[in-house]
Design an enzyme around this catalytic site. Structure first.
Site, PDB file in Angstrom:
ATOM      1  CE  LYS A 102      59.013  84.653  24.642  1.00  0.00           C
ATOM      2  NZ  LYS A 102      59.146  83.469  23.564  1.00  0.00           N
ATOM      3  CE1 TYR A 142      57.426  86.330  19.427  1.00  0.00           C
ATOM      4  CE2 TYR A 142      55.461  86.624  20.802  1.00  0.00           C
ATOM      5  CZ  TYR A 142      56.794  86.328  20.722  1.00  0.00           C
ATOM      6  OH  TYR A 142      57.625  86.422  21.740  1.00  0.00           O
ATOM      7  CD  GLU A 152      61.248  92.608  18.755  1.00  0.00           C
ATOM      8  OE1 GLU A 152      61.312  91.602  17.831  1.00  0.00           O
ATOM      9  OE2 GLU A 152      61.818  92.544  19.847  1.00  0.00           O
TER      10      GLU A 152
HETATM   11  P1  DAT Z   1      63.461  83.216  19.690  1.00  0.00           P
HETATM   12  O1  DAT Z   1      62.434  83.600  20.448  1.00  0.00           O
HETATM   13  O2  DAT Z   1      64.520  82.632  20.023  1.00  0.00           O
HETATM   14  O3  DAT Z   1      63.878  84.691  18.735  1.00  0.00           O
HETATM   15  P2  DAT Z   1      62.074  82.636  17.376  1.00  0.00           P
HETATM   16  O4  DAT Z   1      62.021  83.794  16.906  1.00  0.00           O
HETATM   17  O5  DAT Z   1      62.351  81.685  16.055  1.00  0.00           O
HETATM   18  O6  DAT Z   1      62.882  82.357  18.336  1.00  0.00           O
HETATM   19  O7  DAT Z   1      60.399  82.329  17.349  1.00  0.00           O
HETATM   20  C1  DAT Z   1      59.679  83.027  18.454  1.00  0.00           C
HETATM   21  C2  DAT Z   1      58.930  82.105  19.479  1.00  0.00           C
HETATM   22  O8  DAT Z   1      58.331  81.218  18.805  1.00  0.00           O
HETATM   23  C3  DAT Z   1      60.180  81.434  20.263  1.00  0.00           C
HETATM   24  O9  DAT Z   1      60.574  82.031  21.436  1.00  0.00           O
HETATM   25  C4  DAT Z   1      59.054  80.400  20.736  1.00  0.00           C
HETATM   26  C5  DAT Z   1      58.151  80.050  19.511  1.00  0.00           C
HETATM   27  N1  DAT Z   1      58.562  79.040  18.662  1.00  0.00           N
HETATM   28  C6  DAT Z   1      59.706  79.018  17.966  1.00  0.00           C
HETATM   29  N2  DAT Z   1      59.944  77.838  17.440  1.00  0.00           N
HETATM   30  C7  DAT Z   1      58.929  77.106  17.736  1.00  0.00           C
HETATM   31  C8  DAT Z   1      58.656  75.819  17.657  1.00  0.00           C
HETATM   32  N3  DAT Z   1      59.517  74.733  16.887  1.00  0.00           N
HETATM   33  N4  DAT Z   1      57.674  74.811  18.501  1.00  0.00           N
HETATM   34  C9  DAT Z   1      56.927  75.826  19.193  1.00  0.00           C
HETATM   35  N5  DAT Z   1      57.278  77.185  19.407  1.00  0.00           N
HETATM   36  C10 DAT Z   1      58.065  77.598  18.525  1.00  0.00           C
END
Ligand code: DAT
Ligand code: MG
Length: 139
Positions: free
Chosen positions: A11, A51, A128
């Site tokens: 990232k 996303y 993806e």
């Molecule tokens: P991961 O990347 O571990 O699969 P995710 O799919 O739940 O996590 O979320 C995608 C991304 O979104 C994550 O890498 C960072 C961001 N994100 C997730 N939860 C967040 C939060 N509570 N606050 C800020 N950004 C968040």
């Protein structure tokens, strides 16, 4: 049967820390082989589409802003049990909870700027990977 491939992105925060090399070294040493790789920058529209499953969540707008803020490295990786083993290698979403030695523990900035992406299922690994790479870009 567990799939052999997963998809990752290094990232913008990790790229900005000049950590592409160190992260790839950890990935290679864990037994993953690079099948496709692209250094590029997402537009807001593309980051939003990638996303889209998170659309409507409180962190979505910030996530899209961050993921389009600078270059990323998109990579398809191969290894037995790739998705699960890679999630273990990167650690928890929030680096405060990421186990010592995991990529997010070592390189993440915070829960939003968490250094790397990792697919969460074989199905999403395919979706993806297809988002970034054509057939002729895979080796
Ligand atoms: P991961 O990347 O571990 O699969 P995710 O799919 O739940 O996590 O979320 C995608 C991304 O979104 C994550 O890498 C960072 C961001 N994100 C997730 N939860 C967040 C939060 N509570 N606050 C800020 N950004 C968040
Ligand atoms: Mg996820």
């Amino acid at each position: 049967m567990a799939g052999k491939q997963t998809f990752t992105m290094i990232k913008p925060d990790a790229v900005g820390k000049n950590a592409i090399g160190p992260i790839l070294k950890i990935i290679n040493e864990a037994g993953f082989v690079v099948k496709a790789m692209k250094y590029t920058q997402l537009t807001k529209a593309k980051a939003g589409a990638f996303y889209t499953v998170h659309n409507g969540k409180p962190f979505y707008e910030g996530l899209v802003e961050f993921m389009s803020s600078g270059p990323i490295v998109a990579i398809i990786l191969e290894k037995e049990n790739a998705v699960e083993d890679f999630r273990e290698l990167i650690g928890a979403t929030n680096p405060e909870n990421a186990a010592p030695g995991t990529i997010r523990n070592l390189f993440a900035t915070n829960v939003q700027m968490n250094a790397v992406h990792g697919s969460d299922s074989d199905e999403n690994a395919i979706i993806e990977s297809d988002f970034f790479f054509s057939k002729t870009e895979r080796f």
